[in-house]
Each structure stands twice: as structure tokens, then as C-alpha cells.
Scaffold this motif. Structure first.
Motif, PDB file in Angstrom:
ATOM      1  N   SER A  41      63.723  71.896 -23.294  1.00  0.00           N
ATOM      2  CA  SER A  41      62.524  71.542 -24.061  1.00  0.00           C
ATOM      3  C   SER A  41      62.602  70.152 -24.667  1.00  0.00           C
ATOM      4  O   SER A  41      61.593  69.627 -25.132  1.00  0.00           O
ATOM      5  N   VAL A  42      63.798  69.558 -24.685  1.00  0.00           N
ATOM      6  CA  VAL A  42      63.989  68.272 -25.375  1.00  0.00           C
ATOM      7  C   VAL A  42      63.098  67.170 -24.807  1.00  0.00           C
ATOM      8  O   VAL A  42      62.419  66.463 -25.569  1.00  0.00           O
ATOM      9  N   PRO A  43      63.036  66.968 -23.485  1.00  0.00           N
ATOM     10  CA  PRO A  43      62.172  65.894 -22.965  1.00  0.00           C
ATOM     11  C   PRO A  43      60.700  66.095 -23.353  1.00  0.00           C
ATOM     12  O   PRO A  43      59.982  65.109 -23.541  1.00  0.00           O
ATOM     13  N   LYS A  44      60.263  67.348 -23.454  1.00  0.00           N
ATOM     14  CA  LYS A  44      58.876  67.606 -23.862  1.00  0.00           C
ATOM     15  C   LYS A  44      58.650  67.154 -25.299  1.00  0.00           C
ATOM     16  O   LYS A  44      57.578  66.645 -25.636  1.00  0.00           O
ATOM     17  N   LEU A  45      59.665  67.355 -26.137  1.00  0.00           N
ATOM     18  CA  LEU A  45      59.542  66.945 -27.543  1.00  0.00           C
ATOM     19  C   LEU A  45      59.566  65.431 -27.683  1.00  0.00           C
ATOM     20  O   LEU A  45      58.829  64.858 -28.492  1.00  0.00           O
ATOM     21  N   LEU A  46      60.425  64.780 -26.888  1.00  0.00           N
ATOM     22  CA  LEU A  46      60.655  63.352 -27.061  1.00  0.00           C
ATOM     23  C   LEU A  46      59.771  62.484 -26.180  1.00  0.00           C
ATOM     24  O   LEU A  46      59.661  61.279 -26.416  1.00  0.00           O
ATOM     25  N   GLY A  47      59.187  63.099 -25.172  1.00  0.00           N
ATOM     26  CA  GLY A  47      58.387  62.305 -24.246  1.00  0.00           C
ATOM     27  C   GLY A  47      59.238  61.466 -23.318  1.00  0.00           C
ATOM     28  O   GLY A  47      58.786  60.447 -22.783  1.00  0.00           O
ATOM     29  N   GLY A  48      60.478  61.880 -23.123  1.00  0.00           N
ATOM     30  CA  GLY A  48      61.379  61.125 -22.263  1.00  0.00           C
ATOM     31  C   GLY A  48      62.817  61.396 -22.618  1.00  0.00           C
ATOM     32  O   GLY A  48      63.142  62.420 -23.228  1.00  0.00           O
ATOM     33  N   ALA A  49      63.683  60.456 -22.263  1.00  0.00           N
ATOM     34  CA  ALA A  49      65.117  60.627 -22.505  1.00  0.00           C
ATOM     35  C   ALA A  49      65.456  60.414 -23.976  1.00  0.00           C
ATOM     36  O   ALA A  49      64.746  59.714 -24.710  1.00  0.00           O
ATOM     37  N   PHE A  50      66.560  61.017 -24.380  1.00  0.00           N
ATOM     38  CA  PHE A  50      67.032  60.881 -25.759  1.00  0.00           C
ATOM     39  C   PHE A  50      67.564  59.476 -25.998  1.00  0.00           C
ATOM     40  O   PHE A  50      68.308  58.930 -25.173  1.00  0.00           O
ATOM     41  N   GLN A  51      67.170  58.869 -27.129  1.00  0.00           N
ATOM     42  CA  GLN A  51      67.611  57.523 -27.502  1.00  0.00           C
ATOM     43  C   GLN A  51      68.357  57.604 -28.829  1.00  0.00           C
ATOM     44  O   GLN A  51      67.780  57.996 -29.851  1.00  0.00           O
ATOM     45  N   VAL A  52      69.629  57.219 -28.803  1.00  0.00           N
ATOM     46  CA  VAL A  52      70.500  57.380 -29.966  1.00  0.00           C
ATOM     47  C   VAL A  52      69.960  56.669 -31.194  1.00  0.00           C
ATOM     48  O   VAL A  52      70.064  57.173 -32.321  1.00  0.00           O
ATOM     49  N   ASN A  53      69.370  55.488 -31.029  1.00  0.00           N
ATOM     50  CA  ASN A  53      68.951  54.673 -32.174  1.00  0.00           C
ATOM     51  C   ASN A  53      67.503  54.897 -32.598  1.00  0.00           C
ATOM     52  O   ASN A  53      67.018  54.227 -33.506  1.00  0.00           O
TER      53      ASN A  53
END
Length: 427
Positions: A41-53
Motif C-alpha cells: 500500500s505504500v506506493p499508493k500512499l506516497l504516489g511513488g517511491a519512498f524518499q528518505v528526505n
């Protein structure tokens, strides 16, 4: 959870749970759902890849960290405890073994790798370690509490030091085995009980044998920044103040220095009178109500030092990524204030302010023994600080320490005295 997550972690966890329900169209149980399911579900929440900063992505990590900690609490009675060095301002500990984790760091690493299932691996490793403790020879020992962890881990105390730069440099240039021999020799010359010497050696010298014997400790600061700082303190400190909690220094002691000894006091409002009538410590009201006679920095360390006035004690620490516990301070701002400081005048000002508040309230101050204790402690610590700054020959430094460090400082002083004492050589 006996000691629940900090409020900002709870808030982030609630936000993540609500966001997951919205994108999935159904509730997602963060305490039971497999991490692989959550990760989908993470990409759906973020609209893409996870970005640390990315701050928004960090909120997601913080919310998942709360859930991860809660899972550990359910399985192992884990708890949160205050730890100022942790990114979330707290860490998670376990009652059966001294083991500390930062759930936020673990989740950030897992998300950066695109592998939330890594949290299952971490949980399994914790399970094995705790199992070894529970069923090993050390099993059945006394349980650790959040306060035990905070005392041992959280750098919640501070003291000011005057350090001799030449002695500090000599310690930095020394190799681990040479320092170990000197400390052991000094311990042998003290009158400390055998069990205290043994405990000190175990706490202070245990890391030195693990360091490269062919390199100076300065060249190994990245491996063991704490022991390098400790050796600098042990060999280089000339004089020091007593230790006190960070908040006491920053919110009471140093503001008193900038306030000075006023002869008159500003008008007070109803809220301040109500606090006085409810038993607030007059010393705390004095600091809140009375303006500074000399402007203090708006930002910076302890409200007394600009960031430009704070630096590492040695350039070698610029390579260390760990938070620094020993900092060098520029005394240009506070030295004139300390030269003018008079403990009796400060106490008299607080006494006169208390009478002023009594007149405005129309009645006497409620009994508050804590006020007298704080006033006495502030007087002693500011007198200490005046002495080390105006009389000390060396550089002023600030040492951040745990409560356990503060409690062992008297033993450190005895060993330091033995290190600096002349040695009798028999021909």
C-alpha cells in the motif's frame, strides 16, 4: 503499552492508519497485517517511491514505527523511554535485557530498501536475543524499567568543564594501550574500594582493547566517539561545575545570568498571579516574568550560546556522525555576565520578587520547599560556572551526560586527580 509512544508518534500512527483505510477502502490493522501487505500500500500512499528526505514520507515512517514498537510491546513488554539522541526523541527498550532500538530508524531503513519485511527479521533477532537471556545463566534477574534505561542511555544531564588543550591533544595522540595502562596505574594509586575500581575499569576501559593498538584514539573517533570524548575528559579536564539536568541549565540557571539582579519588577497579569496563588515556584515565575538585562541569543545552545559559539573540541570529531557529547564554547558573551554575577544579589532579587508577588496577590506565597532547593542549586551551579570561567586556564566546554555518568563523576574526579598527581619514583 506501559510507557506509550510519544504523542507525535501516536499522531503519525493514527494518520497512517486513516490514510491506509482511505486508499484501500477498508481498515488495515497495523498491529497484525503482514508487513508485505502494508508495503504493497505504500506506493499508493506516497504516489511513488519512498524518499528518505521527504518530510511527508518521514511521517509515514514515524507512524509505522509506532506500530512496530506496539508489536514489540505485545510480544516482549517493550516500552518507550525518553532518549534525546533518538530521531523520534525516544527509543524502545526491553525489561529482560539492556537492548535499545530506534523503531523510526529501522522503518526508515526498511522503506529505503523497499523491504518492510525486514522488520520481521529484526523482530526475530530480538526474539532470539531475549530468549537467550531468559533461558541463559543470567535469566530471572531483575527487570529493567523505562527509568533504568533513561538513566543509562539518555544524555539528560550537563556540566561545564575547563579543559587544557595540550592535555586533550596528548590524549588524542595516544594509543589505546598507553591510555589503558595510565588509567589502571592511576586507579591503583587511589583509595577507592576494590569493587568501585573494578566497576570503573569495566565501564571506562572496556572499549579500548577493541580499538586498533597501532593507531591513536583520534584516528578512531568514528569507531568509538564516546570513549574518545571520555578520554579527553579524563585526561584534559582541569576544573568543572556540578552536573544538573539539561532543562534546569537551559530554563532556569542560565536565564538567571542574563536577568541579573533587577531593582524593580514589571507589572504582572492575572494569569501570573493565578499561577503564584496555585503554588508555582517563585523562582520559575521570576525567570518567566522578569526581562533580561542583557539580550540572550534567540536560538542556539541553551539559549545562551549562538551556534557560531559552539564547536567540536577537536577537528577529528568533524568525521563522526554520532551526536557530540563534548562541545567547545566561546565565552565572549557570558564571561562579562559571570564576572558581575553575585549569588547573594541573585537570591535577594528572587526574595524581593516573591514579596512583590505577595503584595500583588494580597497574600503570602504558598509553601514550596522545591523553590528553596532550586534556588540553592542555581546559586551553587552559577557560582561554580563563574569560578571555572573567570579563574580557569583553558577552554570552556560543555559535557552532555547520562544520569549514570553524573552519578559516577565523583569517581572520575578521584581518578583524574591521581592521573595528575606527582609520582614517587624509588631509586
Amino acid at each position: 503499552m506501559a510507557h506509550p509512544a510519544p504523542p507525535h508518534v501516536q499522531s503519525a500512527q493514527a494518520q497512517v492508519a486513516a490514510a491506509l483505510q482511505q486508499v484501500e477502502g477498508k481498515p488495515v490493522d497495523l498491529l497484525k497485517a503482514p508487513w508485505t501487505e502494508v508495503e504493497a500500500s505504500v506506493p499508493k500512499l506516497l504516489g511513488g517511491a519512498f524518499q528518505v528526505n521527504n518530510p511527508n514520507h518521514q511521517v509515514l515512517a514515524l507512524g509505522l514505527a509506532g506500530a512496530f514498537a506496539e508489536r514489540l510491546a505485545g510480544e516482549h513488554n517493550a516500552f518507550w523511554f525518553l532518549n534525546r539522541e533518538s530521531p523520534e526523541g525516544a527509543s524502545v527498550g526491553f525489561p529482560d535485557a539492556l537492548m535499545v532500538i530506534s523503531p523510526f530508524n529501522e522503518v526508515m531503513n526498511a522503506l529505503a530498501q523497499g523491504k518492510l519485511a525486514r522488520l520481521d527479521e529484526i523482530a526475530a533477532s530480538i526474539r532470539r536475543r531475549l530468549g537467550e537471556v531468559r533461558f541463559g545463566a543470567a535469566g530471572g534477574g531483575q527487570k529493567l524499567s523505562p527509568m533504568d534505561y533513561q538513566r543509562l542511555i539518555d544524555p539528560g544531564f550537563m556540566q561545564f568543564l575547563v579543559m587544557d588543550p595540550a592535555k586533550v591533544q596528548k590524549a588524542f595522540d595516544s594509543k589505546p594501550d598507553a591510555l589503558m595502562r595510565e588509567v589502571r596505574d592511576a586507579l591503583g594509586r587511589t583509595q577507592l574500594p576494590a569493587e568501585v575500581r573494578q566497576q570503573f575499569e569495566g565501564q571506562v576501559l572496556s572499549v579500548l582493547p577493541q580499538m586498533d593498538p597501532n593507531k591513536s584514539i583520534a584516528d578512531q573517533v568514528e569507531m568509538a566517539p564516546r570513549i574518545v570524548e571520555l578520554m579527553a575528559h579524563l585526561f584534559g579536564t582541569v576544573s568543572s561545575t556540578g552536573a544538573a539536568q539539561n532543562e534546569f541549565w537551559g530554563q532556569l540557571i542560565l536565564p538567571l545570568l542574563f536577568i541579573g539582579a533587577p531593582q524593580s519588577f514589571p507589572p504582572v497579569d492575572e494569569e501570573e498571579l493565578e499561577a503564584f496563588n496555585q503554588g508555582a515556584a517563585p523562582l520559575e515565575l521570576f525567570v518567566d516574568v522578569v526581562p533580561h538585562s542583557v539580550q540572550a541569543p534567540e536560538e542556539g545552545l541553551l539559549g545562551a550560546f549562538e551556534r557560531s559559539e559552539v564547536s567540536p573540541i577537536h577537528k577529528t570529531f568533524e568525521r563522526s556522525r554520532a551526536p557530540l557529547h563534548l562541545l567547545k564554547l566561546d565565552t565572549t558573551r557570558i564571561k562579562p555576565l559571570l564576572e558581575r554575577f553575585d549569588a547573594n544579589q541573585m537570591v535577594d532579587s528572587v526574595r524581593r520578587f516573591t514579596k512583590y508577588m505577595e503584595e500583588k496577590a494580597g497574600k503570602g506565597a504558598p509553601p514550596n520547599p522545591q523553590n528553596e532547593e532550586m534556588l540553592k542549586a542555581a546559586s551553587v551551579l552559577l557560582t561554580d560556572l563563574k569560578k571555572v570561567v573567570t579563574e580557569g586556564k583553558g577552554e570552556l566546554c560543555l559535557r552532555q551526560m547520562t544520569e549514570g555518568d553524573a552519578m559516577s563523576e565523583q569517581v572520575m574526579a578521584v581518578v583524574r586527580q591521581a592521573l595528575n598527581a606527582p609520582r614517587i619514583i624509588l631509586a
